[in-house]
Design a protein around this motif. Structure first.
Motif, PDB file in Angstrom:
ATOM      1  N   VAL A  69       0.822  -1.200   0.000  1.00 37.18           N
ATOM      2  CA  VAL A  69       0.000   0.000   0.000  1.00 37.18           C
ATOM      3  C   VAL A  69       0.861   1.257   0.000  1.00 37.18           C
ATOM      4  O   VAL A  69       0.371   2.348   0.269  1.00 37.18           O
ATOM      5  N   ALA A  70       2.127   1.071  -0.253  1.00 35.49           N
ATOM      6  CA  ALA A  70       3.050   2.195  -0.377  1.00 35.49           C
ATOM      7  C   ALA A  70       3.053   3.098   0.837  1.00 35.49           C
ATOM      8  O   ALA A  70       3.046   4.322   0.719  1.00 35.49           O
ATOM      9  N   GLU A  72       5.398   3.163   2.962  1.00 37.87           N
ATOM     10  CA  GLU A  72       6.801   3.550   3.127  1.00 37.87           C
ATOM     11  C   GLU A  72       7.356   3.233   4.504  1.00 37.87           C
ATOM     12  O   GLU A  72       8.381   3.778   4.906  1.00 37.87           O
ATOM     13  N   LEU A  73       6.650   2.394   5.249  1.00 38.43           N
ATOM     14  CA  LEU A  73       7.183   2.014   6.559  1.00 38.43           C
ATOM     15  C   LEU A  73       8.482   1.227   6.412  1.00 38.43           C
ATOM     16  O   LEU A  73       9.421   1.393   7.181  1.00 38.43           O
ATOM     17  N   CYS A  74       8.517   0.374   5.393  1.00 39.25           N
ATOM     18  CA  CYS A  74       9.736  -0.413   5.183  1.00 39.25           C
ATOM     19  C   CYS A  74      10.905   0.491   4.851  1.00 39.25           C
ATOM     20  O   CYS A  74      12.009   0.326   5.361  1.00 39.25           O
ATOM     21  N   VAL A  85      10.320   4.030  -2.200  1.00 41.66           N
ATOM     22  CA  VAL A  85       8.925   3.799  -2.608  1.00 41.66           C
ATOM     23  C   VAL A  85       8.324   5.127  -3.039  1.00 41.66           C
ATOM     24  O   VAL A  85       8.415   6.126  -2.325  1.00 41.66           O
ATOM     25  N   PHE A 100       9.092   0.950  -6.808  1.00 47.37           N
ATOM     26  CA  PHE A 100       9.527   0.263  -5.588  1.00 47.37           C
ATOM     27  C   PHE A 100      10.905  -0.303  -5.890  1.00 47.37           C
ATOM     28  O   PHE A 100      11.051  -1.247  -6.656  1.00 47.37           O
ATOM     29  N   CYS A 117       6.180  -4.265   7.665  1.00 46.00           N
ATOM     30  CA  CYS A 117       5.133  -4.106   6.652  1.00 46.00           C
ATOM     31  C   CYS A 117       3.756  -4.427   7.235  1.00 46.00           C
ATOM     32  O   CYS A 117       3.533  -5.524   7.731  1.00 46.00           O
ATOM     33  N   PRO A 118       2.814  -3.485   7.174  1.00 43.93           N
ATOM     34  CA  PRO A 118       1.471  -3.739   7.713  1.00 43.93           C
ATOM     35  C   PRO A 118       0.631  -4.590   6.777  1.00 43.93           C
ATOM     36  O   PRO A 118      -0.379  -5.131   7.185  1.00 43.93           O
ATOM     37  N   ALA A 119       1.012  -4.708   5.541  1.00 50.11           N
ATOM     38  CA  ALA A 119       0.169  -5.401   4.568  1.00 50.11           C
ATOM     39  C   ALA A 119       0.734  -6.761   4.164  1.00 50.11           C
ATOM     40  O   ALA A 119       0.235  -7.382   3.233  1.00 50.11           O
ATOM     41  N   ALA A 121       3.276  -7.356   2.566  1.00 50.81           N
ATOM     42  CA  ALA A 121       3.527  -7.245   1.133  1.00 50.81           C
ATOM     43  C   ALA A 121       4.949  -7.613   0.770  1.00 50.81           C
ATOM     44  O   ALA A 121       5.204  -8.127  -0.308  1.00 50.81           O
ATOM     45  N   ILE A 122       5.875  -7.353   1.673  1.00 48.51           N
ATOM     46  CA  ILE A 122       7.270  -7.613   1.343  1.00 48.51           C
ATOM     47  C   ILE A 122       7.809  -8.679   2.289  1.00 48.51           C
ATOM     48  O   ILE A 122       7.407  -8.748   3.454  1.00 48.51           O
TER      49      ILE A 122
HETATM   50  S1  SF4 Z   1       6.135  -3.091   1.290  1.00 46.70           S
HETATM   51 FE1  SF4 Z   1       4.906  -2.961   3.083  1.00 46.70          FE
HETATM   52  S2  SF4 Z   1       5.912  -1.503   4.415  1.00 46.70           S
HETATM   53 FE2  SF4 Z   1       6.812  -1.279   2.370  1.00 46.70          FE
HETATM   54  S3  SF4 Z   1       5.608   0.366   1.450  1.00 46.70           S
HETATM   55 FE3  SF4 Z   1       4.646  -1.525   0.857  1.00 46.70          FE
HETATM   56  S4  SF4 Z   1       3.108  -1.864   2.409  1.00 46.70           S
HETATM   57 FE4  SF4 Z   1       4.474  -0.317   3.221  1.00 46.70          FE
END
Ligand code: SF4
Ligand code: SF4
Lengths: 188, 328
Positions: A69-70, A72-74, A85, A100, A117-119, A121-122
């Motif tokens: 979800v972009a 940018e926490l990572c 990101v 990314f 990552c909250p989703a 995703a990575i």
């Molecule tokens: S990979 Fe996860 S933490 Fe990184 S931007 Fe995407 S959702 Fe956020």
């Protein structure tokens, strides 16, 4: 062994180099033991465990849309500052990364991005053969990351493999689980 | 005419000897690495050729094509001279070494030695003594502290071990009543010298280990504390010269042990061709060198000196005296 003896026996052993001879016998015995070497690119290849932290990959959800979800926490938590990101908003109004990029040359494979990552995703997958002659090749973009192999489901096995200098190490047969590292180690 | 044939034969033998000695390090390094690997439960070289058989060739090509680096502060002349000085003596020594009596090729009897000197033993020791020069010059000319320390150690070691080595063979000379290596082997036709001279053999072998700078006496190139000893600064082909000379000395010490104490080409029980017997025995001692290398740790420097002067020297002297008394 000389250390077990006392008195005259010990002196006789000392004079005739009992300790040296027992050392020689030991190395001679080892000469006929099996080797523990894994002939990595030529013959065998080790499969990483599921917890192994290799090359990153990005996941998709059930509709095939990228999960990220972009947020940018990572990028924020990364100690090496190697994730970049750039978000955008699609027609449905959800946020996704337009760009990314991970600079694998700087990454230290700490796995913090995966944790943050909250989703979901990575994540860091099982691939570990991505050395390169140029550090520029190690900057991987969004599409590459989506295509990378995920976490290993099994692991710890050793499979037959063959080196193909043009491409990669080719795995030939199906996997064997749980390589016994101690198999050939002599323990007394 | 006869003179020309004889000269031609000698030239041929010398050329053959040089070729063999230059090429022998190739299989020897391979063997050494393989044996080391097996003893450490590794495989050793596996990738170049069948089971890494061509690895030494690859290494040789690599050494030949590497930059030949000479340190800026080095004494260039001595630096270039040293590897040659180190390489020559082991080759020269083999002139005096017999490998057998005669073989008949095309009906002609050909002797298996270049020259049969009546003072061969003296010649051998004199020429091995020259080996020290290569070591001193190499260490000194490189102008590096590791190299100097390494060469100082090596000199001290070689000089102090040459003495017991020389004394150890006196018993053999007394038994054979000759200093010719050919006569010494002939004298062992029935009983090998090692039976009469076990102490002499022990002293000679240990001193030989030190002379060849092999573990447990490889103080010269103690990797842990000296980089690589006197050839720290050498690279490329000059380094290869030092390596070749090292293997030639290993071979030389094995050959000498076999000739002096293990009956040379005299067989035992199994009737094999004499040359084969000789080669088998030498191969065994070369293997012993390698085996020792991957079994024992290295002696400390003071221990090395103590062993040389306080153990081997008295032992070899006692050996002479006892042999002399037995003769009376
Ligand atoms: S990979 Fe996860 S933490 Fe990184 S931007 Fe995407 S959702 Fe956020
Ligand atoms: S594994 Fe660590 S260093 Fe690598 S990208 Fe993730 S957070 Fe950064």
């Amino acid at each position: 062994m000389s250390h077990a003896r006392h008195g005259v026996g010990a002196w006789i052993g000392w004079a005739f180099f009992a300790d040296l001879v027992s050392a020689l016998a030991l190395t001679f015995g080892y000469m006929f033991s099996r080797s523990v070497t894994m002939q990595y690119p030529d013959k065998e290849k080790w499969l990483p465990y599921p917890r192994y932290r290799g090359h990153h990959f990005l996941t998709r959800d059930d509709e095939g849309e990228i999960k990220c979800v972009a947020c940018e926490l990572c990028a924020r938590i990364c100690p090496c500052d190697c994730i970049e990101v750039i978000p955008y908003e699609d027609d449905k109004g959800s946020r996704h990364p337009a760009k990314f990029e991970i600079d694998m040359a700087r990454c230290l494979f700490c796995g913090l991005c995966e944790d943050a990552c909250p989703a979901d995703a990575i994540a860091l997958g099982q691939q570990y053969e991505f050395s390169s002659f140029s550090s520029r090749d190690l900057v991987v973009g969004r599409e590459d990351l989506l295509g990378k192999p995920g976490k290993a489901r099994t692991g710890g096995g050793v499979v037959a493999a063959r080196l193909n200098t043009e491409q990669d190490v080719l795995v030939e047969t199906s996997e064997r689980r749980g390589y016994n590292w101690w198999r050939n180690i002599r323990r007394t | 005419m006869e003179l020309i044939v004889a000269l031609g034969l000698i030239a041929f033998k010398v050329a053959l000897l040089i070729a063999i000695l230059l090429l022998l390090p190739l299989p020897l390094t391979w063997l050494e690495r393989k044996i080391a690997g097996r003893m450490q439960q590794r495989m050793g070289p596996m990738r170049v050729g069948w089971h890494g058989l061509l690895q030494p060739v690859a290494d040789g090509i690599k050494l030949l094509t590497k930059e030949d680096h000479i340190p800026a502060e080095a004494d260039r002349f001595l630096f270039k001279l040293a590897p040659i000085l180190a390489l020559t003596p082991p080759f020269v020594v083999f002139v005096a070494i017999p490998f057998g009596e005669t073989v008949s090729v095309l009906g002609a009897e050909i002797t298996l030695y270049v020259s049969n000197m009546n003072v061969a033993l003296l010649f051998v020791f004199a020429v091995i003594g020259l080996e020290v020069y290569g070591v001193i010059f190499g260490g000194w000319a490189a102008n590096s502290k590791y190299a100097v320390l390494g060469s100082l150690r090596t000199c001290a070691q070689m000089i102090s071990y040459e003495i017991p080595m020389g004394f150890a063979v006196i018993g053999v000379v007394m038994l054979a009543q000759s200093m010719s290596l050919l006569e010494i082997v002939r004298a062992q036709a029935d009983v090998w010298n090692v039976v009469y001279q076990p102490v002499g053999f022990f002293v000679f072998f240990v001193a030989g280990l030190a002379e060849a700078q092999r573990i447990p006496f490889d103080l010269a190139e103690a990797e842990g504390d000296l980089g690589a000893g006197f050839h720290t600064e050498y690279s490329g082909i000059r380094f290869a010269f030092f390596m070749v000379s090292e293997y030639a000395i290993v071979l030389l010490v094995s050959v000498l042990v076999v000739i002096l104490f293990f009956g040379g080409w005299n067989g035992m029980l199994v009737p094999l061709p004499p040359l084969l017997w000789f080669l088998l025995k030498v191969a065994f001692f070369v293997y012993l060198f390698i085996w020792f290398r991957f079994t024992f740790p290295r002696y400390r420097y003071d221990q090395l000196m103590a062993i040389g002067w306080k153990v081997l020297l008295p032992l070899s002297m006692a050996n002479i005296i006892i042999t002399g008394i037995a003769f009376l």
